[in-house]
Design a protein around this motif. Structure first.
Motif, PDB file in Angstrom:
ATOM      1  N   TYR A  63       0.783  -1.218  -0.079  1.00  0.00           N
ATOM      2  CA  TYR A  63       0.077  -0.043   0.009  1.00  0.00           C
ATOM      3  C   TYR A  63       0.714   1.071  -0.089  1.00  0.00           C
ATOM      4  N   TYR A  64       1.486   1.550  -1.460  1.00  0.00           N
ATOM      5  CA  TYR A  64       2.110   2.753  -1.927  1.00  0.00           C
ATOM      6  C   TYR A  64       1.484   3.758  -1.140  1.00  0.00           C
ATOM      7  N   PRO A  65       0.416   4.324  -1.539  1.00  0.00           N
ATOM      8  CA  PRO A  65       0.365   5.780  -1.237  1.00  0.00           C
ATOM      9  C   PRO A  65       0.031   6.195  -0.006  1.00  0.00           C
ATOM     10  N   SER A  66      -0.190   5.539   1.090  1.00  0.00           N
ATOM     11  CA  SER A  66       0.654   6.044   2.520  1.00  0.00           C
ATOM     12  C   SER A  66       1.820   6.136   2.570  1.00  0.00           C
ATOM     13  N   ARG A  67       2.626   5.706   2.599  1.00  0.00           N
ATOM     14  CA  ARG A  67       3.948   6.152   2.263  1.00  0.00           C
ATOM     15  C   ARG A  67       4.428   6.640   1.609  1.00  0.00           C
ATOM     16  N   VAL A  68       4.011   6.700   0.815  1.00  0.00           N
ATOM     17  CA  VAL A  68       4.813   8.440  -0.020  1.00  0.00           C
ATOM     18  C   VAL A  68       4.059   9.451  -0.017  1.00  0.00           C
ATOM     19  N   GLU A  69       2.596   9.123   0.043  1.00  0.00           N
ATOM     20  CA  GLU A  69       2.448  10.798   1.200  1.00  0.00           C
ATOM     21  C   GLU A  69       3.002  10.744   1.992  1.00  0.00           C
ATOM     22  N   HIS A  70       3.445   9.482   3.122  1.00  0.00           N
ATOM     23  CA  HIS A  70       4.194  10.458   3.658  1.00  0.00           C
ATOM     24  C   HIS A  70       5.390  11.156   3.957  1.00  0.00           C
TER      25      HIS A  70
END
Ligand code: SAM
Length: 333
Positions: A63-70
């Motif tokens: 689940y990349y979206p949370s990691r990348v947004e962070h």
């Protein structure tokens, strides 16, 4: 307007009392399960268990979206601080669908460290998410005043001083979960609450290798499947329905043609589901699907079109190095 401070929002009585039937939920379930293509709006995912499962999803490798947004909120914090507080005035930061605040606390810390006088208004339908956010801020950033407001971001807005700068935030690619007409409607509503010079920080997931997108909604660990099926448990509990969770399966797909990842629940057998609260039955053919979530992926052009339709101008796209994700800075002009 109901304004709950953290302690009121999280009173133990609220956590233990039976959940009253929600009229909006009744309307959504009756219309969604009576439609030719059955659907259920994704906002109903977030009961306490749904919020807990979403926290698990956020830390899954796929689940990349949370990691990348962070990563953007940490690595590009100074760019965001410059947009949010170019001068020394006070700022009301208003986050819609804030979740547990894991990511926002980084941005608030950067603003606090830069000496920006700040009040943080956090709006979410989930009491669990607001409780987690409150605890996090109490431990990690007690210097910042947090006002938690439990409710629907289509209806609520915090009380703020007219003269302070407002910076609204809609992160987590939440905008991508809304059908386009609703997404534009929400942007227009946010715009109507802002004055000239205020901002909206919009988290958008950008189009990329379709395999990476699909993996985010189709994890091998099966957490997204649990999250999707939890919606049926919630309806069983809150609307007296009798969904058999073993007779539905999670299914996700992604189409690079329209940039939409879509999640469904598939009825594996022919069955009839009843609701005692609604005094209704809903019939499912074997293989019939309930469309439960859209997660739209954007290009810079489609973000700009969306912003313009909502009454905003794009000032900047603040991205990660691979341009997988953007926190787009939208100006109210
Ligand atoms: C995908 S999660 C994102 C959470 C957080 N923004 C993040 O990026 O980690 C969506 C959040 O929006 C909340 N939410 C969904 N629909 C909502 C609505 N109509 N009004 C208020 N909150 C909503 C959910 O409870 C959940 O916490």
């Amino acid at each position: 307007m109901e304004f709950l401070d953290i302690t009121t929002a999280l009173a133990p009585a609220e956590a233990t009392s039976p959940t009253p039937v929600d009229a909006d939920m009744v309307k959504d379930v009756v219309s969604g399960l009576s439609a030719t293509q059955k659907f259920l709006p994704s906002r109903w995912f977030y009961d306490d268990e749904g919020s807990r499962l979403f926290q698990k999803i956020m830390i899954m490798p796929s689940y990349y979206p949370s990691r990348v947004e962070h990563e953007i909120l940490v690595r590009r914090a100074q760019d965001l601080v410059r947009w949010i507080a170019p001068s020394s005035g006070e700022v009301d930061l208003i986050e819609l669908g804030c979740g547990d605040g894991t990511k926002t606390v980084s941005l608030c810390t950067a603003l606090h460290d830069a000496g920006v006088p700040l009040a943080f208004h956090a709006i979410d339908v989930s009491a669990h998410a607001l409780a987690e956010l409150s605890t996090r801020f109490k431990h990690e950033l007690p210097q910042v005043a947090v006002h938690a407001l439990r409710g629907d971001y289509f209806q609520r807005w915090p009380s703020v001083y007219a003269l302070r700068k407002q910076v609204a935030m809609f992160l987590g690619s939440n905008i991508g979960n809304l059908p386009i007409a609703q997404a534009i409607g929400l942007l227009k509503r946010i715009r109507s609450r802002l004055k000239r010079g205020d901002l909206l920080l919009l988290g958008v997931d950008l189009q990329k290798d379709p395999r990476a997108v699909l993996a985010a909604y189709n994890d091998v660990e099966g957490v997204t499947a649990q999250f999707n099926l939890n919606l049926l448990s919630r309806l069983n509990r809150e609307l007296g329905m009798n969904f058999d969770l073993t007779a539905f399966r999670h299914y996700a797909c992604y189409s690079p043609i329209d940039g939409a990842a879509r999640s469904f629940l598939v009825s594996t057998v022919e069955q009839t589901v009843r609701s005692t609260q609604l005094a209704r039955t809903f019939h499912f053919r074997a293989g019939e699907t309930i469309y439960t979530e859209q997660s739209q992926k954007y290009t810079f052009d489609t973000v700009e079109e969306l912003a313009a339709s909502g009454g905003f101008t794009v000032c900047d796209h603040i991205t990660d190095a691979r341009e997988w994700y953007s926190i787009s800075v939208l100006g109210a002009h």
